[in-house]
Design a protein around this motif. Sequence first.
Motif, mmCIF file in Angstrom:
data_model
loop_
_atom_site.group_PDB
_atom_site.id
_atom_site.type_symbol
_atom_site.label_atom_id
_atom_site.label_comp_id
_atom_site.label_asym_id
_atom_site.label_seq_id
_atom_site.Cartn_x
_atom_site.Cartn_y
_atom_site.Cartn_z
ATOM 1 N N LYS A 208 0.827 -1.219 0.000
ATOM 2 C CA LYS A 208 0.000 0.000 0.000
ATOM 3 C C LYS A 208 0.854 1.259 0.000
ATOM 4 O O LYS A 208 0.376 2.338 -0.317
ATOM 5 N N HIS A 209 2.109 1.103 0.384
ATOM 6 C CA HIS A 209 3.013 2.249 0.455
ATOM 7 C C HIS A 209 4.036 2.251 -0.681
ATOM 8 O O HIS A 209 5.051 2.940 -0.602
ATOM 9 N N GLY A 210 3.774 1.448 -1.701
ATOM 10 C CA GLY A 210 4.595 1.522 -2.907
ATOM 11 C C GLY A 210 5.784 0.591 -2.978
ATOM 12 O O GLY A 210 6.602 0.705 -3.895
ATOM 13 N N SER A 211 5.928 -0.353 -2.038
ATOM 14 C CA SER A 211 7.072 -1.256 -2.068
ATOM 15 C C SER A 211 6.925 -2.270 -3.204
ATOM 16 O O SER A 211 5.835 -2.783 -3.459
ATOM 17 N N THR A 212 8.022 -2.576 -3.874
ATOM 18 C CA THR A 212 8.033 -3.594 -4.926
ATOM 19 C C THR A 212 8.822 -4.833 -4.500
ATOM 20 O O THR A 212 9.043 -5.748 -5.308
ATOM 21 N N ALA A 213 9.234 -4.884 -3.230
ATOM 22 C CA ALA A 213 10.001 -6.023 -2.727
ATOM 23 C C ALA A 213 9.136 -7.278 -2.690
ATOM 24 O O ALA A 213 7.908 -7.200 -2.572
ATOM 25 N N THR A 214 9.759 -8.451 -2.758
ATOM 26 C CA THR A 214 9.030 -9.711 -2.663
ATOM 27 C C THR A 214 8.998 -10.183 -1.210
ATOM 28 O O THR A 214 9.797 -9.736 -0.372
ATOM 29 N N LYS A 215 8.109 -11.119 -0.938
ATOM 30 C CA LYS A 215 8.026 -11.694 0.405
ATOM 31 C C LYS A 215 9.356 -12.335 0.791
ATOM 32 O O LYS A 215 9.826 -12.170 1.915
#
Length: 238
Positions: A36-43
């Motif tokens: 929701k805050h724009g992160s594109t990192a994976t789990k």
Amino acid sequence: MSKLNHPLKVIFFDAAETLFKTRGSVGELYLNAARKHGSTATKREIDDAFFKVFKKEPPPVISSTVSSNERVTLEKAWWYSVVKSVFTEVGMIPSFEDYFQEVYAIFKGSQGWELFPETFEVLTEIKKRGYRTGMITNFDTRVYDVNRALGIDGLIDSLTLSTEAGAPKPDPKIFKKALEHHRIEPAKALHVGDSMSDDVRGAQNAGLQAVLIDRHRLYKQESDYVRIESLTELLEIL
């Protein structure tokens, strides 16, 4: 399965990964809010970064004399540093301040935590048998809210937190603080936890008996402590 020395009067438990666990992986919980805050990192990236950072950071040592408000501020600052380091590794979130407030709150209740299936039943039975219970944990003061949210606060007679005791496990001081609350000698107390160093060796060095809960079968049984794979097995040896 080894046996315990009796008589026992008080049974202490670790908190996270002993009585309750995260509701999914840390990476999943962090990611759900981070998206929701724009992160594109994976789990996977978040999980790996979290455990790398968390492993390097010793538990916060906070004086037992500070005020309640100051203690919460110091606890939160420690976690702020951890979470910021995680996202420094995987890609910083533009609105990190807002994100941190949100994810910090998630781990304050049932959004972030759930009981192991047998926990409530085992704690209830232990109380029925007349034992006193306690929690000895390196969790911060959010554990009060977590216990209430998960419905086990009425089954725990005492809480001894590292940030309130002024010493984290495996320091004998935190165990001695818990014993003082119940006015009991170490030999009549048992501590149950999932960490060999913090829970088993920490408790033993303070004179308590120890039970290792090894849900993932990572350890072999040794002669100087009891090993179980579920809290239900504890009822068989009390």
